[in-house]
Design an enzyme around this catalytic site. Structure first.
Site, PDB file in Angstrom:
ATOM      1  N   LYS A  55       3.462   0.248 -13.837  1.00  0.00           N
ATOM      2  CA  LYS A  55       3.405   1.641 -13.387  1.00  0.00           C
ATOM      3  C   LYS A  55       2.424   2.387 -14.269  1.00  0.00           C
ATOM      4  O   LYS A  55       2.258   2.051 -15.448  1.00  0.00           O
ATOM      5  CB  LYS A  55       4.777   2.296 -13.504  1.00  0.00           C
ATOM      6  CG  LYS A  55       4.929   3.532 -12.663  1.00  0.00           C
ATOM      7  CD  LYS A  55       5.243   3.121 -11.232  1.00  0.00           C
ATOM      8  CE  LYS A  55       5.662   4.261 -10.363  1.00  0.00           C
ATOM      9  NZ  LYS A  55       6.324   3.760  -9.166  1.00  0.00           N
TER      10      LYS A  55
HETATM   11  N1  GLU Z   1       4.575   3.832  -5.834  1.00  0.00           N
HETATM   12  C1  GLU Z   1       5.224   2.995  -4.874  1.00  0.00           C
HETATM   13  C2  GLU Z   1       6.534   2.476  -5.415  1.00  0.00           C
HETATM   14  O1  GLU Z   1       7.136   3.067  -6.294  1.00  0.00           O
HETATM   15  C3  GLU Z   1       4.291   1.899  -4.334  1.00  0.00           C
HETATM   16  C4  GLU Z   1       3.749   0.955  -5.345  1.00  0.00           C
HETATM   17  C5  GLU Z   1       2.668   0.023  -4.810  1.00  0.00           C
HETATM   18  O2  GLU Z   1       2.386   0.041  -3.629  1.00  0.00           O
HETATM   19  O3  GLU Z   1       2.124  -0.717  -5.630  1.00  0.00           O
HETATM   20  O4  GLU Z   1       7.075   1.505  -4.935  1.00  0.00           O
END
Ligand code: GLU
Length: 428
Positions: free
Chosen positions: A104
């Site tokens: 993240k």
């Molecule tokens: N931000 C989204 C999540 O928390 C998508 C992450 C992604 O597609 O890599 O799942």
């Protein structure tokens, strides 16, 4: 009170590891991120001044494949929050069987106060700073809270500029014109609807009820909240309440979500003091409409509550007042373990974030595979494949729930832990 999201997810992990007797060596590896990077981002403002911002990229675990997870721009972003969210991505990707690890990113900034040019400069700065550790085979970022396809386009462009040639597979959630995939923007919400309907169809209480007899409240009206409210409304569910960070609308007969979306202002805020009850199409103040606070929305008398904003919304303080029978967690980490204990005791079903909102990263996976293979998916192929993955994951988790006589969250963590544990052991 901002309870530690990281501590919360480790509490859930611990419970699942105990129940499924996960190897303690594997479990201890999974309690720490593999790599955490903090970056300083000098941002030139349009008026010539400069702000110094801080950002992070935390790569939690890559036993199952390249790191994968979104980037959020939020004033409260911190290393601890990004770490927790990177752990959640690890469990999420494993739970639905994607060949990805978890990561993240975040920047502590109030993105809503930036101009378009400032936002672009910040996005490019962030990529310059984390360039050495990301890429299609290493770590593939995507949108999250307050980031969107345009930001992914700038980031992909910056990565490609530094790389020397176009690398669309370096980011997902891009605009369709740049190798994005039609449907990715709504795939988180659609995936949540598949999970919810799978649950309703298999539930004694709900299986014979029609959508119009099932009431829903949605907290959060960003990409995920607005889209899930709209999909459910168009499927005939009675969406009685929606909210953004400032206010909430409620009508006991249901709101016309298409009208609410139509009337959002430029910043995406929902209208204040104007309500759109179902069947009354013209804009008007309606005596039966109520404005609620966000707290009141969470405690509304509905069948399904869908927190779609940020973490720690259902806590020890309000868990005993929740009236919903089912909670579909579209936000990451909206429920604290203490709240979950109370909700479970009260027989309230919680469909956990790492299953409910996994449709986003599943959509990202299709986009990434397509970019790597220079292949474009048809809309039908995309929707069908998303449905298959979400339903396969839900039914696997349902079986584990029965096997261990536990709640959905613990069952989802067990499925994730098993995959991670096998991969970690096989890699030696
Ligand atoms: N931000 C989204 C999540 O928390 C998508 C992450 C992604 O597609 O890599 O799942």
């Amino acid at each position: 009170m901002n309870q530690s999201l990281f501590k919360n997810t480790l509490t859930y992990l611990n419970k699942a590891a105990d129940l499924a007797k996960i190897d303690p060596h594997v479990f201890s590896v999974l309690q720490h991120p593999k790599r955490s990077v903090e970056v300083t981002l000098p941002l030139r403002m349009d008026d010539g001044s400069q702000q110094i911002l801080t950002g992070w990229r935390v790569q939690y675990n890559d036993a199952l494949g390249p790191f994968k997870g979104g980037i959020r721009f939020h004033p409260n972003a911190s290393l601890e929050e990004v770490t927790a969210l990177s752990a959640l991505m690890t469990w999420k990707n494993a739970a639905v069987g994607l060949p990805y690890g978890g990561a993240k990113g975040g920047v502590a900034v109030d993105a809503k106060k930036l101009s378009t040019h400032e936002l672009e400069r910040l996005s490019r700065r962030y990529v310059d700073a984390i360039y050495p550790i990301i890429g299609p085979e290493k770590d593939v970022p995507a949108p999250d809270v307050n980031t969107n396809p345009q930001i992914m386009a700038w980031m992909m462009d910056e990565f490609s500029r530094l790389h020397g040639y176009a690398v669309p597979a370096a980011f997902t959630g891009k605009p369709v014109e740049l190798g994005g995939i039609a449907g990715r923007d709504t795939s988180t919400s659609l995936g949540g609807v598949f999970v919810l309907e799978w649950f309703l169809e298999n539930s004694k209480e709900f299986k014979d009820r029609l959508p119009q007899d099932i009431s829903v409240a949605v907290q959060g009206f960003g990409n995920v909240g607005a889209n899930i409210a709209q999909i459910l409304f168009n499927k005939g569910y009675k969406v009685v309440a929606v909210s953004d960070s400032e206010s909430a609308l409620y009508h006991k007969n249901g709101l016309d979500i298409n009208e609410v979306i139509h009337s959002q202002d430029k910043k995406g805020k929902i209208p204040k003091n104007v309500c759109y009850p179902v069947k009354i199409k013209e804009v008007k103040n309606d005596v039966d409409c109520e404005t609620l606070t966000n707290e009141q929305l969470l405690e509304a008398d509905v069948d399904v509550l869908i927190p779609s904003a940020i973490e720690n919304q259902l806590t020890e303080e309000n868990a005993s007042k929740i009236k919903a029978k089912v909670i579909l967690e579209m936000a990451n980490g909206p429920t604290t373990p203490e709240a979950e204990n109370t909700l479970t005791k009260r027989n309230i079903i919680v469909l956990p974030d790492i299953l409910a909102n996994a449709g986003g990263v599943v959509g990202s996976y299709f986009e990434w595979v397509g970019n790597l293979q220079r292949y474009t998916w048809s809309n039908e192929e995309f929707a069908e494949s998303l449905k298959n993955i979400m339903l396969k994951a839900a039914s696997e988790i349902g079986k584990v729930k029965e096997e261990y006589k536990t709640d959905f969250r613990t069952a989802t963590y067990i499925v994730a832990l098993r995959r991670l544990s096998n991969a970690i052991k096989l890699r030696g």
